[in-house]
Design a protein around this motif. Structure first.
Motif, PDB file in Angstrom:
ATOM      1  N   VAL A  47      39.571   7.532  20.634  1.00 33.29           N
ATOM      2  CA  VAL A  47      39.895   6.501  21.375  1.00 33.29           C
ATOM      3  C   VAL A  47      38.310   5.627  21.886  1.00 33.29           C
ATOM      4  O   VAL A  47      37.569   6.533  22.456  1.00 33.29           O
ATOM      5  CB  VAL A  47      40.401   6.639  22.694  1.00 33.29           C
ATOM      6  CG1 VAL A  47      40.334   5.635  23.615  1.00 33.29           C
ATOM      7  CG2 VAL A  47      41.784   7.315  22.512  1.00 33.29           C
ATOM      8  N   GLY A  48      38.319   4.524  21.356  1.00 35.50           N
ATOM      9  CA  GLY A  48      36.912   3.758  21.640  1.00 35.50           C
ATOM     10  C   GLY A  48      37.190   2.582  22.756  1.00 35.50           C
ATOM     11  O   GLY A  48      36.319   2.085  23.344  1.00 35.50           O
ATOM     12  N   VAL A  49      38.414   2.143  22.876  1.00 39.71           N
ATOM     13  CA  VAL A  49      39.025   0.978  23.827  1.00 39.71           C
ATOM     14  C   VAL A  49      39.880   1.803  24.810  1.00 39.71           C
ATOM     15  O   VAL A  49      40.882   1.943  24.547  1.00 39.71           O
ATOM     16  CB  VAL A  49      39.339  -0.259  23.092  1.00 39.71           C
ATOM     17  CG1 VAL A  49      39.826  -1.377  24.132  1.00 39.71           C
ATOM     18  CG2 VAL A  49      38.513  -0.599  21.758  1.00 39.71           C
ATOM     19  N   LEU A  50      39.440   1.723  25.935  1.00 42.51           N
ATOM     20  CA  LEU A  50      40.159   2.443  27.201  1.00 42.51           C
ATOM     21  C   LEU A  50      40.516   1.406  28.207  1.00 42.51           C
ATOM     22  O   LEU A  50      39.796   0.847  28.875  1.00 42.51           O
ATOM     23  CB  LEU A  50      39.346   3.485  27.642  1.00 42.51           C
ATOM     24  CG  LEU A  50      40.000   4.363  28.678  1.00 42.51           C
ATOM     25  CD1 LEU A  50      41.293   5.252  28.044  1.00 42.51           C
ATOM     26  CD2 LEU A  50      38.873   5.409  29.290  1.00 42.51           C
ATOM     27  N   THR A  51      41.823   1.231  28.418  1.00 37.86           N
ATOM     28  CA  THR A  51      42.227   0.458  29.738  1.00 37.86           C
ATOM     29  C   THR A  51      42.493   1.633  30.802  1.00 37.86           C
ATOM     30  O   THR A  51      43.335   2.439  30.588  1.00 37.86           O
ATOM     31  CB  THR A  51      43.620  -0.286  29.290  1.00 37.86           C
ATOM     32  OG1 THR A  51      43.313  -1.183  28.320  1.00 37.86           O
ATOM     33  CG2 THR A  51      44.148  -0.908  30.471  1.00 37.86           C
ATOM     34  N   VAL A  52      41.883   1.301  31.710  1.00 36.60           N
ATOM     35  CA  VAL A  52      42.230   2.334  33.074  1.00 36.60           C
ATOM     36  C   VAL A  52      42.797   1.629  34.227  1.00 36.60           C
ATOM     37  O   VAL A  52      42.568   0.592  34.769  1.00 36.60           O
ATOM     38  CB  VAL A  52      40.804   2.865  33.468  1.00 36.60           C
ATOM     39  CG1 VAL A  52      40.977   3.823  34.774  1.00 36.60           C
ATOM     40  CG2 VAL A  52      39.957   3.344  32.380  1.00 36.60           C
ATOM     41  N   LYS A  53      43.901   2.381  34.502  1.00 36.87           N
ATOM     42  CA  LYS A  53      44.701   1.757  35.800  1.00 36.87           C
ATOM     43  C   LYS A  53      44.858   2.807  36.896  1.00 36.87           C
ATOM     44  O   LYS A  53      44.689   4.001  36.321  1.00 36.87           O
ATOM     45  CB  LYS A  53      46.141   1.342  35.217  1.00 36.87           C
ATOM     46  CG  LYS A  53      46.259   0.183  34.407  1.00 36.87           C
ATOM     47  CD  LYS A  53      47.741  -0.242  33.833  1.00 36.87           C
ATOM     48  CE  LYS A  53      47.621  -1.420  33.001  1.00 36.87           C
ATOM     49  NZ  LYS A  53      47.468  -2.487  33.944  1.00 36.87           N
TER      50      LYS A  53
END
Length: 392
Positions: free
Chosen positions: A343-349
């Motif tokens: 994983v290189g692109v991480l969306t954090v919620k």
């Protein structure tokens, strides 16, 4: 910082001011010094500064009003910040028109965003603001958009205005002061209590309120509506003369409106295959239980507004994610798992976590071809990390 006063604004309305604004329509802010130097050779320095300031305000206003209107309208710094965006104003004007309202007293009209939308819906408007500059800007906006026949602008204290001859009242109290945002509704200008009493004098009324207003502040004889646009909560509105006691969440574009059924929150349970993130308007309006019923879901924690279910049921009121992993909160384990997955692109919620998304992304130091969504939250009271991706 952009400064606008009556003299500089009046100068912009002259032929020379209009010529400068036309030249600056697509100017590059990064080249502003060179542009100012060039223009000051042929125009007064004060007028050039006013035109450059207005050009910057217009560029900021495009996000709310669209390019076609924003580059014709006029703004003040507070006006850009506090004005209702066109999509929301048009929706509200449509509600007024559907109620049979043909005239509205728009109190605290600001630079005229709502007055413009009402006039475009065929409603006659009295637009009132106590600040002379703001009133002049509203008047100029009505004129430049060809709406002067429907919009009367008056510079006055709204508490002195007789609204008895109008079908409806709209009040948008000032919610910013010298120190920034005002969170106490009684510290609004005018106070919420005054606005409520003004609303009760009319057959129909709407009061624009900050979306964080507590539900306890909703009058018993009002309908409460929370509105989001593009997934971002913009405002709450107290409606009078519609459906007292009703609570609704409205999502734009659409509109899509969820009317509360007075449901109690469902019992929490284990995390299923899918996680639903309710729209912010749904959360603010306390209608998470209504969405949970719609998707056949349950809460992951009694204090957290995430819904989980073992099956996928699309709904406009929540975004669905397919969950692939659930683990106790811990940065080392999370970092190792994400690196293992490439994983290189991480969306954090996050909901119910003290960790900020940017802080987590910085600590992960990820690289790779894949993407993932991480939820920092609580499940049955325990700090938990959920990993997944948007559901197909």
């Amino acid at each position: 910082m952009v400064r606008v006063d009556l003299d500089s604004f009046s100068a912009l309305l002259t032929d020379e001011g209009q010529s400068l604004l036309a030249v600056l329509r697509d100017h590059d802010p990064a080249r502003e010094l060179a542009t100012a130097t060039r223009l000051r050779r042929d125009h007064p320095a004060a007028l050039v500064s006013a035109a450059l300031g207005q050009a910057r305000l217009r560029q900021r206003a495009v996000a709310k009003f669209g390019a076609e209107d924003a580059y014709r309208m006029y703004f003040t710094p507070n006006g850009v910040e506090q004005a209702t965006r066109t999509t929301v104003a048009a929706y509200r004007a449509g509600r007024f028109a559907a109620l049979g309202v043909r005239s509205v007293a728009d109190l605290c009209c600001g630079i005229g965003g709502d007055a413009i939308a009402l006039a475009r819906a065929g409603v006659r408007v009295l637009a009132v603001d106590r600040d002379p500059l703001t009133a002049e800007v509203a008047r100029a906006n009505a004129q430049v958009l060809g709406l002067s026949a429907l919009v009367e602008v008056r510079c006055a204290d709204v508490t002195d205005v007789d609204t008895s001859t109008y079908d409806a009242v709209f009040v948008d109290p000032a919610r910013r002061g010298g120190r920034g945002r005002i969170f106490d509704p009684e510290a609004y200008s005018p106070p919420l209590s005054w606005a409520v009493e003004a609303a009760r004098t009319s057959a129909h009324a709407a009061l624009k309120i900050a979306p964080g207003v507590p539900h306890e502040a909703v009058p018993d004889d009002a309908e409460a509506e929370w509105i989001s646009d593009g997934g971002n909560v913009k405002e709450a509105v107290f409606w009078f003369g519609t459906a007292p006691g009703t609570v609704r969440a409205t999502l734009l574009p659409g509109p899509r409106t969820l009317v509360g059924a007075g449901l109690a929150d469902p019992e929490p349970g284990g995390v299923g295959r899918y996680l639903y993130e309710p729209d912010g308007a749904v959360v603010r309006s306390h209608l998470v239980a209504d969405v949970a019923r719609e998707v056949g879901g349950r809460l992951i924690d009694e204090t957290i507004a995430y819904i989980t279910s073992d099956e996928l049921r699309p709904t406009p009121y929540a975004t669905a994610y397919e969950i692939t992993d659930q683990l106790p909160f811990g940065l080392k384990k999370l970092k190792a798992l994400l690196r293992e997955r490439g994983v290189g692109v991480l969306t954090v919620k996050k909901r119910g976590s003290a960790i900020e998304p940017e802080e987590l992304r910085r600590k992960m130091k990820l690289s790779g071809p894949h993407s993932a969504t991480v939820f920092l939250t609580r499940v049955a009271g325990a700090p938990t990390v959920l990993i997944g991706h948007p559901a197909a």
